[in-house]
Design a protein around this motif. Structure first.
Motif, PDB file in Angstrom:
ATOM      1  N   ALA A 243       0.836  -1.207   0.000  1.00 56.33           N
ATOM      2  CA  ALA A 243       0.000   0.000   0.000  1.00 56.33           C
ATOM      3  C   ALA A 243       0.871   1.257   0.000  1.00 56.33           C
ATOM      4  O   ALA A 243       0.582   2.236  -0.704  1.00 56.33           O
ATOM      5  CB  ALA A 243      -0.926  -0.005   1.210  1.00 56.33           C
ATOM      6  N   LEU A 244       1.959   1.238   0.757  1.00 59.71           N
ATOM      7  CA  LEU A 244       2.851   2.395   0.801  1.00 59.71           C
ATOM      8  C   LEU A 244       3.512   2.628  -0.555  1.00 59.71           C
ATOM      9  O   LEU A 244       3.673   3.784  -0.988  1.00 59.71           O
ATOM     10  CB  LEU A 244       3.914   2.188   1.873  1.00 59.71           C
ATOM     11  CG  LEU A 244       4.964   3.300   2.014  1.00 59.71           C
ATOM     12  CD1 LEU A 244       4.292   4.631   2.316  1.00 59.71           C
ATOM     13  CD2 LEU A 244       5.981   2.950   3.095  1.00 59.71           C
ATOM     14  N   ALA A 245       3.875   1.561  -1.255  1.00 60.36           N
ATOM     15  CA  ALA A 245       4.479   1.707  -2.584  1.00 60.36           C
ATOM     16  C   ALA A 245       3.527   2.417  -3.539  1.00 60.36           C
ATOM     17  O   ALA A 245       3.932   3.312  -4.304  1.00 60.36           O
ATOM     18  CB  ALA A 245       4.859   0.329  -3.130  1.00 60.36           C
ATOM     19  N   GLU A 246       2.255   2.057  -3.492  1.00 54.43           N
ATOM     20  CA  GLU A 246       1.270   2.699  -4.365  1.00 54.43           C
ATOM     21  C   GLU A 246       1.078   4.172  -4.001  1.00 54.43           C
ATOM     22  O   GLU A 246       1.026   5.040  -4.881  1.00 54.43           O
ATOM     23  CB  GLU A 246      -0.059   1.950  -4.264  1.00 54.43           C
ATOM     24  CG  GLU A 246      -0.004   0.527  -4.797  1.00 54.43           C
ATOM     25  CD  GLU A 246      -1.325  -0.190  -4.627  1.00 54.43           C
ATOM     26  OE1 GLU A 246      -2.276   0.452  -4.121  1.00 54.43           O
ATOM     27  OE2 GLU A 246      -1.419  -1.380  -4.994  1.00 54.43           O
ATOM     28  N   HIS A 247       1.004   4.463  -2.700  1.00 55.76           N
ATOM     29  CA  HIS A 247       0.785   5.839  -2.277  1.00 55.76           C
ATOM     30  C   HIS A 247       1.997   6.720  -2.568  1.00 55.76           C
ATOM     31  O   HIS A 247       1.827   7.928  -2.840  1.00 55.76           O
ATOM     32  CB  HIS A 247       0.450   5.872  -0.782  1.00 55.76           C
ATOM     33  CG  HIS A 247      -0.897   5.323  -0.464  1.00 55.76           C
ATOM     34  ND1 HIS A 247      -1.154   4.579   0.664  1.00 55.76           N
ATOM     35  CD2 HIS A 247      -2.081   5.380  -1.145  1.00 55.76           C
ATOM     36  CE1 HIS A 247      -2.419   4.225   0.691  1.00 55.76           C
ATOM     37  NE2 HIS A 247      -3.010   4.701  -0.419  1.00 55.76           N
ATOM     38  N   LEU A 248       3.181   6.168  -2.520  1.00 55.81           N
ATOM     39  CA  LEU A 248       4.372   6.947  -2.855  1.00 55.81           C
ATOM     40  C   LEU A 248       4.339   7.391  -4.317  1.00 55.81           C
ATOM     41  O   LEU A 248       4.629   8.549  -4.644  1.00 55.81           O
ATOM     42  CB  LEU A 248       5.636   6.124  -2.574  1.00 55.81           C
ATOM     43  CG  LEU A 248       6.050   6.000  -1.106  1.00 55.81           C
ATOM     44  CD1 LEU A 248       7.163   4.962  -0.942  1.00 55.81           C
ATOM     45  CD2 LEU A 248       6.510   7.343  -0.537  1.00 55.81           C
ATOM     46  N   ARG A 249       3.981   6.460  -5.195  1.00 53.75           N
ATOM     47  CA  ARG A 249       3.928   6.819  -6.622  1.00 53.75           C
ATOM     48  C   ARG A 249       2.859   7.878  -6.877  1.00 53.75           C
ATOM     49  O   ARG A 249       3.067   8.842  -7.636  1.00 53.75           O
ATOM     50  CB  ARG A 249       3.652   5.572  -7.454  1.00 53.75           C
ATOM     51  CG  ARG A 249       3.781   5.805  -8.957  1.00 53.75           C
ATOM     52  CD  ARG A 249       3.567   4.508  -9.733  1.00 53.75           C
ATOM     53  NE  ARG A 249       3.913   4.671 -11.144  1.00 53.75           N
ATOM     54  CZ  ARG A 249       3.141   5.232 -12.062  1.00 53.75           C
ATOM     55  NH1 ARG A 249       1.966   5.713 -11.708  1.00 53.75           N
ATOM     56  NH2 ARG A 249       3.538   5.328 -13.324  1.00 53.75           N
ATOM     57  N   GLU A 250       1.680   7.709  -6.251  1.00 48.75           N
ATOM     58  CA  GLU A 250       0.607   8.686  -6.434  1.00 48.75           C
ATOM     59  C   GLU A 250       1.007  10.052  -5.885  1.00 48.75           C
ATOM     60  O   GLU A 250       0.740  11.096  -6.507  1.00 48.75           O
ATOM     61  CB  GLU A 250      -0.659   8.189  -5.733  1.00 48.75           C
ATOM     62  CG  GLU A 250      -1.259   6.945  -6.359  1.00 48.75           C
ATOM     63  CD  GLU A 250      -2.420   6.403  -5.549  1.00 48.75           C
ATOM     64  OE1 GLU A 250      -2.705   6.977  -4.471  1.00 48.75           O
ATOM     65  OE2 GLU A 250      -3.036   5.407  -5.985  1.00 48.75           O
ATOM     66  N   SER A 251       1.650  10.061  -4.732  1.00 47.96           N
ATOM     67  CA  SER A 251       2.040  11.316  -4.109  1.00 47.96           C
ATOM     68  C   SER A 251       3.092  12.046  -4.932  1.00 47.96           C
ATOM     69  O   SER A 251       3.041  13.282  -5.070  1.00 47.96           O
ATOM     70  CB  SER A 251       2.570  11.046  -2.694  1.00 47.96           C
ATOM     71  OG  SER A 251       2.898  12.252  -2.038  1.00 47.96           O
ATOM     72  N   PHE A 252       4.036  11.293  -5.498  1.00 46.23           N
ATOM     73  CA  PHE A 252       5.046  11.919  -6.349  1.00 46.23           C
ATOM     74  C   PHE A 252       4.395  12.528  -7.600  1.00 46.23           C
ATOM     75  O   PHE A 252       4.760  13.609  -8.048  1.00 46.23           O
ATOM     76  CB  PHE A 252       6.103  10.889  -6.761  1.00 46.23           C
ATOM     77  CG  PHE A 252       7.258  10.803  -5.800  1.00 46.23           C
ATOM     78  CD1 PHE A 252       7.048  10.779  -4.426  1.00 46.23           C
ATOM     79  CD2 PHE A 252       8.559  10.743  -6.265  1.00 46.23           C
ATOM     80  CE1 PHE A 252       8.113  10.696  -3.538  1.00 46.23           C
ATOM     81  CE2 PHE A 252       9.631  10.663  -5.378  1.00 46.23           C
ATOM     82  CZ  PHE A 252       9.405  10.642  -4.011  1.00 46.23           C
ATOM     83  N   GLY A 253       3.423  11.826  -8.152  1.00 53.10           N
ATOM     84  CA  GLY A 253       2.743  12.327  -9.340  1.00 53.10           C
ATOM     85  C   GLY A 253       1.968  13.599  -9.052  1.00 53.10           C
ATOM     86  O   GLY A 253       1.973  14.552  -9.850  1.00 53.10           O
ATOM     87  N   GLU A 254       1.276  13.641  -7.903  1.00 52.77           N
ATOM     88  CA  GLU A 254       0.497  14.820  -7.535  1.00 52.77           C
ATOM     89  C   GLU A 254       1.397  16.026  -7.278  1.00 52.77           C
ATOM     90  O   GLU A 254       1.019  17.172  -7.558  1.00 52.77           O
ATOM     91  CB  GLU A 254      -0.345  14.523  -6.289  1.00 52.77           C
ATOM     92  CG  GLU A 254      -1.441  13.497  -6.535  1.00 52.77           C
ATOM     93  CD  GLU A 254      -2.148  13.100  -5.255  1.00 52.77           C
ATOM     94  OE1 GLU A 254      -1.742  13.610  -4.180  1.00 52.77           O
ATOM     95  OE2 GLU A 254      -3.099  12.284  -5.320  1.00 52.77           O
ATOM     96  N   ALA A 255       2.597  15.759  -6.753  1.00 48.67           N
ATOM     97  CA  ALA A 255       3.521  16.852  -6.460  1.00 48.67           C
ATOM     98  C   ALA A 255       4.365  17.236  -7.670  1.00 48.67           C
ATOM     99  O   ALA A 255       5.144  18.196  -7.596  1.00 48.67           O
ATOM    100  CB  ALA A 255       4.429  16.467  -5.289  1.00 48.67           C
ATOM    101  N   GLY A 256       4.232  16.522  -8.765  1.00 50.83           N
ATOM    102  CA  GLY A 256       4.998  16.821  -9.958  1.00 50.83           C
ATOM    103  C   GLY A 256       6.471  16.498  -9.826  1.00 50.83           C
ATOM    104  O   GLY A 256       7.320  17.109 -10.495  1.00 50.83           O
ATOM    105  N   ILE A 257       6.787  15.531  -8.982  1.00 44.31           N
ATOM    106  CA  ILE A 257       8.184  15.132  -8.777  1.00 44.31           C
ATOM    107  C   ILE A 257       8.506  13.993  -9.734  1.00 44.31           C
ATOM    108  O   ILE A 257       7.822  12.960  -9.747  1.00 44.31           O
ATOM    109  CB  ILE A 257       8.424  14.697  -7.318  1.00 44.31           C
ATOM    110  CG1 ILE A 257       8.130  15.864  -6.375  1.00 44.31           C
ATOM    111  CG2 ILE A 257       9.854  14.200  -7.140  1.00 44.31           C
ATOM    112  CD1 ILE A 257       8.189  15.490  -4.913  1.00 44.31           C
ATOM    113  N   GLU A 258       9.549  14.171 -10.498  1.00 43.29           N
ATOM    114  CA  GLU A 258       9.933  13.160 -11.480  1.00 43.29           C
ATOM    115  C   GLU A 258      10.748  12.048 -10.817  1.00 43.29           C
ATOM    116  O   GLU A 258      11.656  12.307 -10.017  1.00 43.29           O
ATOM    117  CB  GLU A 258      10.766  13.803 -12.592  1.00 43.29           C
ATOM    118  CG  GLU A 258      11.239  12.807 -13.659  1.00 43.29           C
ATOM    119  CD  GLU A 258      12.192  13.456 -14.656  1.00 43.29           C
ATOM    120  OE1 GLU A 258      12.708  12.724 -15.520  1.00 43.29           O
ATOM    121  OE2 GLU A 258      12.430  14.675 -14.546  1.00 43.29           O
TER     122      GLU A 258
END
Length: 273
Positions: A243-258
């Motif tokens: 679950a943490l792996a999925e949320h990390l990817r989503e959070s990076f995408g929302e913050a615009g972090i490549e």
């Protein structure tokens, strides 16, 4: 009726064994059986007061009983005047042969006794040993049965478990989760940490103590590496892990972090002829 000559009766013999020797052997047998019974009762009480596993207690009691009855037989036969030298030598050779023939079995049994008495793991624990990881299904004297995450039943010899390094992931009740991920050099450290913290807050099952943490851990060729640490109970480990792996990817995408990845630039040179 003429009186019975007791001395003559006792001196009467059957072959080379007299009636007196037989009566002596009977008395010795009765005394030995009473002594064996008392000793077994005492040993049973001592084992019950100990912290040994019930199966280990049963095995020890059975072994002591066998030895005591064997000694009783040797004593009784010796009281009949039979030379025990040859019999003892024969028993020694036989026991040596049995020991050599069952060396692996005895080694596994010894390993099983160590496991049952030391309790390095119990039924239901998730362990890793001898290159295999799984949940402990059953512990016998010869083998320990593990069920792997992909549904395989693996039987590990207790000898290898007792002799090799073993990791118990369950016994402490909690496990640490560590995710390493890279972020672009263009992203600020605070922005990356904030995105990771947001992913941690969105993930259920993370323990508050020890507190989760985000650390800048390395500088890579194409990005900066960050490590996200958190703890979960042994039962919730895998659920929180994914679950943490999925949320990390989503959070990076929302913050615009490549999230950078290795790239290969190919240059095609023209014909120089």
């Amino acid at each position: 009726m003429p009186p019975i000559d007791l001395s003559a009766l006792l001196s009467a013999s059957v072959g080379k064994i007299s009636v007196g020797d037989i009566l002596t052997a009977v008395i010795v047998l009765v005394v030995c059986l009473v002594a064996v019974r008392l000793l077994l009762k005492l040993i049973r009480r001592l084992l019950s007061a100990s912290k040994l596993d019930a199966r280990v207690q049963k095995i020890i009691l059975s072994g002591v009983r066998l030895v005591l009855y064997l000694l009783t037989a040797i004593i009784v036969v010796g009281s009949l005047g039979v030379d025990m030298t040859s019999l003892v030598a024969l028993l020694s050779v036989a026991s040596l042969g049995v020991t050599l023939a069952a060396e692996d079995i005895l080694s596994n049994v010894a390993g099983g006794l160590v496991i049952l008495s030391a309790h390095p793991f119990t039924i239901g624990d998730y362990i890793e040993a001898s290159g295999t990881a799984g949940t402990v299904e059953e512990i016998t004297l010869n083998y320990t049965k593990l069920v792997t995450p992909d549904g395989l039943l693996v039987m590990l010899p207790n000898k290898s478990l007792a002799d090799s390094q073993m990791v118990n992931y369950t016994v402490l009740g909690r496990r640490r989760i560590a995710w390493k991920l890279s972020a672009s050099y263009n992203a600020s450290t605070q922005a990356v940490k904030a995105a990771c913290q947001k992913a941690l807050e969105a993930t259920e099952g993370i323990l508050e103590d020890p507190a989760p943490a985000v650390r800048l851990s390395a500088y890579g060729d194409s990005g900066i590496e960050y490590t996200v640490y958190c703890w979960a109970t042994a039962e919730d480990y895998w659920e929180v892990h994914f679950a943490l792996a999925e949320h990390l990817r989503e959070s990076f995408g929302e913050a615009g972090i490549e999230i950078p990845y290795n790239q290969l630039d190919v240059h095609i040179l023209g014909d120089r002829s």
